[in-house]
Enzyme design. Structure first.
Site, PDB file in Angstrom:
ATOM      1  N   HIS A   9      -9.338   3.594  -1.123  1.00  0.00           N
ATOM      2  CA  HIS A   9      -7.951   3.117  -1.020  1.00  0.00           C
ATOM      3  C   HIS A   9      -7.597   2.183  -2.176  1.00  0.00           C
ATOM      4  O   HIS A   9      -7.525   0.964  -1.993  1.00  0.00           O
ATOM      5  CB  HIS A   9      -7.791   2.424   0.341  1.00  0.00           C
ATOM      6  CG  HIS A   9      -6.407   1.964   0.661  1.00  0.00           C
ATOM      7  ND1 HIS A   9      -5.263   2.536   0.135  1.00  0.00           N
ATOM      8  CD2 HIS A   9      -5.972   0.961   1.482  1.00  0.00           C
ATOM      9  CE1 HIS A   9      -4.196   1.898   0.607  1.00  0.00           C
ATOM     10  NE2 HIS A   9      -4.590   0.948   1.417  1.00  0.00           N
TER      11      HIS A   9
ATOM     12  N   CYS B 289       0.828  -1.224   0.000  1.00  0.00           N
ATOM     13  CA  CYS B 289       0.000   0.000   0.000  1.00  0.00           C
ATOM     14  C   CYS B 289       0.855   1.264   0.000  1.00  0.00           C
ATOM     15  O   CYS B 289       0.319   2.373  -0.126  1.00  0.00           O
ATOM     16  CB  CYS B 289      -0.938   0.000   1.193  1.00  0.00           C
ATOM     17  SG  CYS B 289      -1.919  -1.492   1.302  1.00  0.00           S
TER      18      CYS B 289
HETATM   19  N1  COA Z   1     -16.913   1.411   4.519  1.00  0.00           N
HETATM   20  C1  COA Z   1     -18.208   1.685   4.368  1.00  0.00           C
HETATM   21  N2  COA Z   1     -19.029   0.979   3.565  1.00  0.00           N
HETATM   22  C2  COA Z   1     -18.477  -0.044   2.889  1.00  0.00           C
HETATM   23  C3  COA Z   1     -17.106  -0.365   2.983  1.00  0.00           C
HETATM   24  C4  COA Z   1     -16.318   0.407   3.847  1.00  0.00           C
HETATM   25  N3  COA Z   1     -15.023   0.141   3.996  1.00  0.00           N
HETATM   26  N4  COA Z   1     -16.847  -1.423   2.185  1.00  0.00           N
HETATM   27  C5  COA Z   1     -18.018  -1.749   1.587  1.00  0.00           C
HETATM   28  N5  COA Z   1     -18.991  -0.917   2.016  1.00  0.00           N
HETATM   29  C6  COA Z   1     -20.422  -0.965   1.683  1.00  0.00           C
HETATM   30  C7  COA Z   1     -20.692  -1.210   0.213  1.00  0.00           C
HETATM   31  O1  COA Z   1     -20.887  -0.005  -0.497  1.00  0.00           O
HETATM   32  C8  COA Z   1     -21.981  -2.016   0.250  1.00  0.00           C
HETATM   33  O2  COA Z   1     -23.056  -1.139   0.475  1.00  0.00           O
HETATM   34  P1  COA Z   1     -24.495  -1.388  -0.212  1.00  0.00           P
HETATM   35  O3  COA Z   1     -24.945  -2.726   0.288  1.00  0.00           O
HETATM   36  O4  COA Z   1     -25.307  -0.241   0.255  1.00  0.00           O
HETATM   37  O5  COA Z   1     -24.213  -1.403  -1.685  1.00  0.00           O
HETATM   38  C9  COA Z   1     -21.835  -2.862   1.515  1.00  0.00           C
HETATM   39  O6  COA Z   1     -20.934  -2.121   2.363  1.00  0.00           O
HETATM   40  C10 COA Z   1     -21.274  -4.247   1.274  1.00  0.00           C
HETATM   41  O7  COA Z   1     -20.172  -4.115   0.385  1.00  0.00           O
HETATM   42  P2  COA Z   1     -19.217  -5.325   0.025  1.00  0.00           P
HETATM   43  O8  COA Z   1     -18.352  -4.880  -1.108  1.00  0.00           O
HETATM   44  O9  COA Z   1     -20.026  -6.578  -0.144  1.00  0.00           O
HETATM   45  O10 COA Z   1     -18.346  -5.416   1.335  1.00  0.00           O
HETATM   46  P3  COA Z   1     -17.468  -6.626   1.783  1.00  0.00           P
HETATM   47  O11 COA Z   1     -18.086  -7.212   3.000  1.00  0.00           O
HETATM   48  O12 COA Z   1     -17.143  -7.531   0.645  1.00  0.00           O
HETATM   49  O13 COA Z   1     -16.098  -5.860   2.175  1.00  0.00           O
HETATM   50  C11 COA Z   1     -14.562  -5.085   3.806  1.00  0.00           C
HETATM   51  C12 COA Z   1     -16.003  -5.043   3.292  1.00  0.00           C
HETATM   52  C13 COA Z   1     -14.416  -4.122   4.960  1.00  0.00           C
HETATM   53  C14 COA Z   1     -14.221  -6.503   4.278  1.00  0.00           C
HETATM   54  C15 COA Z   1     -13.597  -4.694   2.629  1.00  0.00           C
HETATM   55  O14 COA Z   1     -13.924  -3.400   2.205  1.00  0.00           O
HETATM   56  C16 COA Z   1     -12.164  -4.786   3.027  1.00  0.00           C
HETATM   57  O15 COA Z   1     -11.564  -5.847   2.981  1.00  0.00           O
HETATM   58  N6  COA Z   1     -11.534  -3.655   3.409  1.00  0.00           N
HETATM   59  C17 COA Z   1     -10.149  -3.617   3.813  1.00  0.00           C
HETATM   60  C18 COA Z   1      -9.267  -3.403   2.629  1.00  0.00           C
HETATM   61  C19 COA Z   1      -7.813  -3.587   2.977  1.00  0.00           C
HETATM   62  O16 COA Z   1      -7.429  -4.449   3.740  1.00  0.00           O
HETATM   63  N7  COA Z   1      -6.956  -2.768   2.389  1.00  0.00           N
HETATM   64  C20 COA Z   1      -5.533  -2.803   2.631  1.00  0.00           C
HETATM   65  C21 COA Z   1      -5.251  -2.157   3.921  1.00  0.00           C
HETATM   66  S1  COA Z   1      -3.565  -2.218   4.403  1.00  0.00           S
END
Ligand code: COA
Length: 388
Positions: free
Chosen positions: A336, A87
């Protein structure tokens, strides 16, 4: 060493771009940066492109050449290099561009970052991101990035007594800022309840403690400061560039809730710029999870260890606070796209220093800082930029 300035910036909207390819995103950001610097691509001498995992996300490698080709530079044969540090790929691409210009090797250099993460299933994106941790000691036994940062959060809350509500203030503040940023992926204000009642991801981190999965690209153009006025009336000087590394696995760290590489890179940057925390008007930190922002503002010295929860809840990191943090909305609200994040942070600081940040503008901003982390802190890049 020559003084270096940023003379152009460009950023795509961050979010899910179903109808745009990886290369489309890069070309859009690059074209915006060229337009901003009022120059044609013919002036570019070299490019550095931050990208973490195009091989996993879009099955494309050889990114340096691909990007130069689609930017219309293939016939000029300029050097174009991919930079990878998870990242922190974007932050390191910017640092390489600055070093190339400072050394006198190149004159006009593009530093860019691009990632297209939404073309794969969530399990595949989670697994690709896990490649930034120690695969043998962390990934293979089931640790994911939310899981690793959850361990940091647990450790921090146990040691310093930060409350769950204090941690939630990070997300509320970043969404407030992101709602004022036209490129943000989630430009909506939220409340403490939104965070505290959102789905649990890895205890104690909930959905609104996490940065999302994002497509996007960002590009900046750097040049020797002495030539900057040929292209812009508002060049922004690079006052410091610093980088540090640490053990890749959390279990090898001295203390998992202090990122020693952030401490080291921050100290080096302040030393190089001959500045202290009091001189910084705003800072973009790497809030991949809410706890990461808490650690970052302490590790960079903006508040004492163990106090960042209260500091944040008291509004000291908000737009009107003592040290505004993540005016762009940060990784949480702005999004991100991992390889692009470090460059977007530079774009935000340049926008603030030019006075172009609209409803999120910090009054009289003169000096800003960026902090970009790879993995759980095995690589950190810190930059300080200032108005000329
Ligand atoms: N914050 C707020 N809303 C979020 C979100 C977030 N981070 N990520 C997804 N959403 C919302 C989506 O828009 C969707 O909304 P909707 O139902 O109204 O359309 C809903 O939440 C579900 O989205 P989805 O894509 O199915 O989420 P998910 O459960 O597959 O993923 C996380 C959610 C948090 C697990 C994923 O965003 C993630 O892994 N984040 C971390 C990324 C990471 O590790 N980056 C590197 C860091 S070093």
């Amino acid at each position: 060493m020559r003084d270096v300035a940023v003379i152009g910036i460009g950023c795509t909207k961050f979010g899910e771009h179903w109808n745009r390819s990886f290369r489309d995103l890069f070309v859009e950001a690059g074209a915006l940066a060229l337009e901003d610097a009022k120059m044609s691509g013919e002036k570019i001498d070299a490019m550095y492109v931050g990208n973490m995992s195009a091989g996993r996300f879009v099955e494309q490698e050889h990114i340096g050449a691909l990007i130069a080709d689609y930017a219309g530079m293939a016939s000029r044969h300029i050097p174009s290099t991919r930079v990878e540090a998870a990242c922190a790929s974007g932050g390191l691409a910017f640092r390489q561009a600055v070093i190339a210009v400072a050394s006198g090797m190149e004159d006009i250099v593009v530093a860019a970052g691009v990632e297209k993460m939404t073309d794969v299933e969530p399990s595949a994106s989670t697994d690709a991101l896990t490649g930034a941790a120690d695969r043998e000691w962390e990934g293979f036994v089931g640790a994911t990035f939310p899981g690793l940062y959850a361990m940091i959060a647990k450790d921090y809350m146990h040691k310093y007594g930060m409350t769950r509500e204090q941690l939630a203030h990070v997300a509320v503040k970043n969404h407030y800022n992101g709602a004022r940023n036209p490129i943000a992926q989630f430009p909506s204000e939220i409340t403490l309840d939104t965070v505290l009642k959102s789905t649990m991801v890895a205890e104690p981190l909930r959905l609104f403690d996490c940065s999302p999965i994002t497509d996007g690209a960002a590009a900046v153009i750097v040049a020797p400061l002495e030539r900057a006025k040929e292209f812009t009336d508002t060049p922004i000087k690079v006052l410091a560039t610093a980088q540090a590394s640490d053990s890749i696995a959390l279990h090898d760290r001295r203390d998992i809730s202090t990122l020693d590489a952030s401490v080291a890179a921050g100290q080096r940057a302040f030393r190089m710029a001959r500045l202290t925390q009091k001189d910084i008007n705003m800072v973009e930190v790497h809030d991949c999870f809410s706890i990461a922002e808490i650690c970052a503002i302490e590790d960079l010295g903006f508040c004492k260890k163990g106090t960042a929860g209260k500091f944040t809840a008291d509004g000291e990191t908000a737009l009107g606070g003592k040290i505004p943090v993540n005016t762009s909305g940060g990784l949480k609200s702005c999004g991100h796209p991992v390889g692009a994040t470090g460059i977007k942070q530079v774009c935000e600081i340049v926008t603030q220093l030019r006075g172009d940040a609209g409803r999120r503008q910090i009054e009289n901003a003169k000096i800003g800082m960026t902090h970009n982390v790879g993995g759980t802190g095995a690589t950190v890049a810190v930059h300080i930029l200032g108005r000329v």
